[in-house]
Design a protein around this motif. Structure first.
Motif, PDB file in Angstrom:
ATOM      1  N   ALA A   1       0.851  -1.194   0.000  1.00 18.73           N
ATOM      2  CA  ALA A   1       0.000   0.000   0.000  1.00 18.73           C
ATOM      3  C   ALA A   1       0.884   1.240   0.000  1.00 18.73           C
ATOM      4  N   LYS A   2       0.592   2.149  -0.896  1.00 13.23           N
ATOM      5  CA  LYS A   2       1.380   3.383  -0.975  1.00 13.23           C
ATOM      6  C   LYS A   2       0.947   4.313   0.151  1.00 13.23           C
ATOM      7  N   PRO A   3       1.927   4.966   0.805  1.00 13.95           N
ATOM      8  CA  PRO A   3       1.536   5.924   1.846  1.00 13.95           C
ATOM      9  C   PRO A   3       0.756   7.069   1.216  1.00 13.95           C
ATOM     10  N   ARG A   4      -0.224   7.537   1.966  1.00 15.31           N
ATOM     11  CA  ARG A   4      -1.054   8.631   1.480  1.00 15.31           C
ATOM     12  C   ARG A   4      -0.187   9.885   1.327  1.00 15.31           C
ATOM     13  N   PRO A   5      -0.173  10.496   0.166  1.00 18.38           N
ATOM     14  CA  PRO A   5       0.673  11.685  -0.007  1.00 18.38           C
ATOM     15  C   PRO A   5       0.174  12.838   0.849  1.00 18.38           C
TER      16      PRO A   5
END
Length: 179
Positions: free
Chosen positions: A46-50
């Motif tokens: 999961a990509k960290p929330r920008p």
């Protein structure tokens, strides 16, 4: 006694590999191939929330910006606009402690649930206690960091003390401890 023929191609291949001197190499290749297949089948991380884009914060010293609306009743705070500009990543303010110091009011052991805290003495002096450090006198030009959740208290300060404080994140909890 006669050897039996393997019943399938896969069984024949396995039997041939067992006899082959290249068996170890082949088994390593199979293991690597299996590992690669496993990796490609794994779900993507999961990509960290920008974070929202930070903006520039400019602040100029003005007496009217000091407010008695902060954490402590014996202090005035001048917000430097960092919390809003960084969308809560950090906060910075100038703290003016109101003298004379009343130890009964200010010397309460507490900690802050923060990731980072740094204090720089702009003017005057302050005497603090930090767990593991003991009592320390900080004068104009002194700076210190307080590790997350370190127990500390203010012991005394000059009537003219002003501090620059930088904290991450902007919103945090302070816990006062019973003495």
């Amino acid at each position: 006694m006669a050897k039996q023929k393997p019943k399938s191609r896969a069984a024949a291949k396995t039997a041939a590999l067992k006899k082959s001197p290249a068996r170890k190499t082949a088994s390593k290749t199979v293991a690597k191939s299996t590992a690669r297949k496993t990796k490609t089948r794994a779900l993507p991380a999961a990509k960290p929330r920008p974070r929202p884009k930070q903006r520039i914060a400019i602040s100029h010293h003005r007496e009217e910006d000091f407010k008695a609306d902060g954490l402590r009743t014996y202090a005035q705070y001048c917000d430097l606009g960092i919390a809003e500009a960084s969308h809560g990543l950090a906060q910075a303010h100038v703290i003016r402690l109101i003298g004379p110091c009343n130890p009964a009011e200010v010397s309460k052991l507490h900690f802050h649930d923060v990731e980072f805290q740094m204090v720089y003495v702009l003017k005057g002096w302050i005497k603090t206690y930090m767990e593991g450090q003991g009592e320390t006198l900080m004068k104009e030009g002194s700076a210190w960091t307080q590790p997350p959740r370190i127990k500390h208290l203010v012991m005394d300060y000059s009537d003219d003390v002003e501090l620059l404080e930088v904290i991450l994140p902007a919103e945090f909890k302070t816990v006062e401890l019973a003495t």
